[in-house]
Design an enzyme around this catalytic site. Sequence first.
Site, PDB file in Angstrom:
ATOM      1  CG  HIS A 458      13.754 -42.953  24.624  1.00 17.69           C
ATOM      2  ND1 HIS A 458      13.420 -44.272  23.742  1.00 17.69           N
ATOM      3  CD2 HIS A 458      14.341 -42.236  23.549  1.00 17.69           C
ATOM      4  CE1 HIS A 458      13.489 -44.002  22.409  1.00 17.69           C
ATOM      5  NE2 HIS A 458      14.306 -42.843  22.369  1.00 17.69           N
TER       6      HIS A 458
HETATM    7  C1  LIG Z   1      20.623 -38.963  20.689  1.00 20.40           C
HETATM    8  C2  LIG Z   1      18.829 -38.808  20.878  1.00 20.40           C
HETATM    9  C3  LIG Z   1      18.197 -39.446  19.787  1.00 20.40           C
HETATM   10  C4  LIG Z   1      16.602 -39.507  20.011  1.00 20.40           C
HETATM   11  N1  LIG Z   1      15.899 -40.063  19.044  1.00 20.40           N
HETATM   12  C5  LIG Z   1      14.661 -40.032  19.305  1.00 20.40           C
HETATM   13  C6  LIG Z   1      13.765 -40.193  18.060  1.00 20.40           C
HETATM   14  O1  LIG Z   1      14.238 -40.751  16.757  1.00 20.40           O
HETATM   15  N2  LIG Z   1      12.490 -40.369  18.204  1.00 20.40           N
HETATM   16  C7  LIG Z   1      12.015 -39.713  19.325  1.00 20.40           C
HETATM   17  O2  LIG Z   1      10.561 -39.710  19.567  1.00 20.40           O
HETATM   18  N3  LIG Z   1      12.657 -39.326  20.425  1.00 20.40           N
HETATM   19  C8  LIG Z   1      13.938 -39.088  20.213  1.00 20.40           C
HETATM   20  N4  LIG Z   1      14.655 -38.839  21.304  1.00 20.40           N
HETATM   21  C9  LIG Z   1      14.211 -38.300  22.792  1.00 20.40           C
HETATM   22  C10 LIG Z   1      13.578 -36.994  22.468  1.00 20.40           C
HETATM   23  O3  LIG Z   1      14.504 -36.328  21.835  1.00 20.40           O
HETATM   24  C11 LIG Z   1      13.207 -36.467  23.664  1.00 20.40           C
HETATM   25  O4  LIG Z   1      11.945 -37.508  24.050  1.00 20.40           O
HETATM   26  C12 LIG Z   1      12.345 -35.022  23.657  1.00 20.40           C
HETATM   27  O5  LIG Z   1      13.382 -34.291  22.906  1.00 20.40           O
HETATM   28  C13 LIG Z   1      11.905 -34.867  25.066  1.00 20.40           C
HETATM   29  O6  LIG Z   1      11.255 -33.573  24.991  1.00 20.40           O
HETATM   30  P1  LIG Z   1      11.226 -32.840  26.114  1.00 20.40           P
HETATM   31  O7  LIG Z   1      10.674 -31.374  26.099  1.00 20.40           O
HETATM   32  O8  LIG Z   1      10.589 -33.618  27.543  1.00 20.40           O
HETATM   33  O9  LIG Z   1      12.810 -32.300  26.881  1.00 20.40           O
HETATM   34  P2  LIG Z   1      14.059 -31.726  26.089  1.00 20.40           P
HETATM   35  O10 LIG Z   1      13.660 -31.838  24.422  1.00 20.40           O
HETATM   36  O11 LIG Z   1      15.086 -32.630  26.372  1.00 20.40           O
HETATM   37  O12 LIG Z   1      14.060 -30.219  26.359  1.00 20.40           O
HETATM   38  C14 LIG Z   1      14.358 -29.927  27.623  1.00 20.40           C
HETATM   39  C15 LIG Z   1      14.786 -28.349  27.575  1.00 20.40           C
HETATM   40  O13 LIG Z   1      14.939 -27.884  28.786  1.00 20.40           O
HETATM   41  C16 LIG Z   1      16.122 -27.237  28.939  1.00 20.40           C
HETATM   42  N5  LIG Z   1      16.342 -27.043  30.484  1.00 20.40           N
HETATM   43  C17 LIG Z   1      16.436 -28.131  31.531  1.00 20.40           C
HETATM   44  N6  LIG Z   1      16.765 -27.659  32.758  1.00 20.40           N
HETATM   45  C18 LIG Z   1      16.350 -26.325  32.624  1.00 20.40           C
HETATM   46  C19 LIG Z   1      16.527 -25.338  33.624  1.00 20.40           C
HETATM   47  N7  LIG Z   1      16.517 -25.731  34.917  1.00 20.40           N
HETATM   48  N8  LIG Z   1      16.197 -24.158  33.082  1.00 20.40           N
HETATM   49  C20 LIG Z   1      16.058 -23.652  31.850  1.00 20.40           C
HETATM   50  N9  LIG Z   1      16.040 -24.653  30.929  1.00 20.40           N
HETATM   51  C21 LIG Z   1      16.196 -25.729  31.272  1.00 20.40           C
HETATM   52  C22 LIG Z   1      17.099 -28.023  28.348  1.00 20.40           C
HETATM   53  O14 LIG Z   1      18.182 -27.392  27.823  1.00 20.40           O
HETATM   54  C23 LIG Z   1      16.379 -28.363  27.082  1.00 20.40           C
HETATM   55  O15 LIG Z   1      16.224 -27.427  26.011  1.00 20.40           O
HETATM   56  C24 LIG Z   1      16.209 -38.949  21.240  1.00 20.40           C
HETATM   57  C25 LIG Z   1      16.972 -38.307  22.021  1.00 20.40           C
HETATM   58  C26 LIG Z   1      18.408 -38.260  21.995  1.00 20.40           C
HETATM   59  C27 LIG Z   1      19.221 -37.779  23.019  1.00 20.40           C
END
Ligand SMILES: Cc1cc2nc3c(=O)[nH]c(=O)nc-3n(C[C@H](O)[C@H](O)[C@H](O)COP(=O)(O)OP(=O)(O)OC[C@H]3O[C@@H](n4cnc5c(N)ncnc54)[C@H](O)[C@@H]3O)c2cc1C
Length: 522
Positions: A458
Amino acid sequence: MSLTHYDIIVIGSGAGGGTLVHRLAPSGKRILLLERGGYVPRERENWSTRAVNLEGRYNTREEWRDAAGKPLHPHTNYFVGGNTKFYGAALFRLRREDFGELRHHGGVSPAWPISYDELEPYYTQAEHLYQVHGVRGEDPTEPPASAPYAHPPVSHEPRLQQLHEDFAAQGLRPFHVPMGVMLDEREPRRSACIRCATCDGHPCLVNAKSDAQVVCVDPALAHPNVTLLTGAFVSRLETDAAGRRVTAVQVERDGQRERYSADVVVVAAGAINSAALLLRSASDRHPRGLANGSDVVGRHYMGHINSVLMALSKCPNPTVFQKTLALNDFYFGSPEWAYPMGHISFVGKLDGDTLAAGAPAIAPGWTLELMGRHSLDFWLTSEDLPDPDNRVTLDREGRIVLSYRPNNEEGHRRLTARLKQLLEGQRACGVHGHECHQGVFARNLFLGQRIPLAGVAHQNGTIRFGHDPRTSALDPHCRAHEVDNLYVVDGSFFPSSGAVNPALTIMANALRVGDHLLGRLA
Ligand SMILES: Cc1cc2nc3c(=O)[nH]c(=O)nc-3n(C[C@H](O)[C@H](O)[C@H](O)COP(=O)(O)OP(=O)(O)OC[C@H]3O[C@@H](n4cnc5c(N)ncnc54)[C@H](O)[C@@H]3O)c2cc1C
Ligand code: SF4
């Protein structure tokens, strides 16, 4: 080195980046999506709790450091779709009150620079895009919505239905969790989702979970103006001499260094990696890190206070899809406690392999296997407050360092205690009577485990948005105060984290920023 130029570059394809690209794709603008990971392979192991939880098959092998310099193996995933490939797909709105200042026992949860009403239309759009199944009017803290859910809620299996009734009999208002799964319970033969036990934490082998790859990235790639590069790690952002514009994005791909440029660059690498990227991009003009004149980049890391609590009973819990029921009755407190406590829901059904990965205390007389078959597996979330010393930094080798000291824990302790009380109030079972809910011993058996630092699921808050450039790095449109063409649209922008799962808010905000960018580039 010549630069290929795009209208927009988006870094990261998860909840923030994937959703944004979906919004921008129909515009015809030339869009480059850079993702450090590849596609999750479709294989039997997708649904193996042993492979996923015990062997960590899809976890990054990257090693971070904690504040003491000890190695930290983060539970995070680098793939197309980001962490939504693995999420539990519980897609909640923050509460209206979460957007204002809220007084907690441990301090103040600060206000957001936008109101709930400004984000509301985008919550509705995100719910429809991610096919959220739910029902309005059950959750006592639910904020107002401009449209119903497009799909009915996921039904409770009998054990959860019984618990629902037990909670309701104690005067509470349990409700159905809004879920992003493509389940059609009225037409099971046509349903993409088969309602299996390996959803939360696992990729969906049949692509029926509403994750950012399936729902957003794949459809966006049908537009010829959208290009995805996988295995493309963004190492640094370069600016012009004045430091006011990002002029190049440095990428490491297949062992080569590449550079790309765009009119607008959007960072969506997840709250920890986005902060690390800005810190790595320090320059003469931005000595503390790109867009970090305020010194907030990397600070105020939040990840919620999360616990898994297993309640054992003599009767087995045969539930397959457990994540259907939640309680928000204590979200803002209770008659005895005037401060917010948090949210109670479920994790996916635990089994022996998953329990072995977490190495919980084994209840005397039980095996892990048996515990998994007899437990109700609760997930408790409370809000942690933004502390500037809870932060992401880089060590001399450029590795991520995550420093975190928990805060605001009293509400979480009380929430745990309330749940224990409620479980003691469950009705007697037909076979074992009240003894059923007391494990095999003469006392109740609740096994609780706090999620450790490596549990960064999170993560949020590290590049906060706000009106004041002295206390925030992004403006209310999530544009860097100091860099005209730089935006951040992942979980980084949260000034406070509320106590519900963050993904829907990240998605809704990405759609909001998407509309802003469409206006800017029109
Ligand atoms: C097991 C698990 C269960 C979860 N369950 C829930 C749930 O039920 N409900 C909920 O709301 N949330 C849940 N979450 C949290 C949710 O998945 C995240 O809040 C959400 O995916 C975050 O979105 P984001 O865009 O911030 O990052 P992410 O979805 O993590 O995306 C970031 C992306 O950037 C890429 N990246 C990172 N660094 C670089 C770089 N330097 N260059 C290029 N690419 C890069 C990564 O590979 C990734 O694909 C859960 C998470 C996990 C791990
Ligand atoms: S089939 Fe349904 S329950 Fe199983 S992983 Fe896919 S979306 Fe989740």
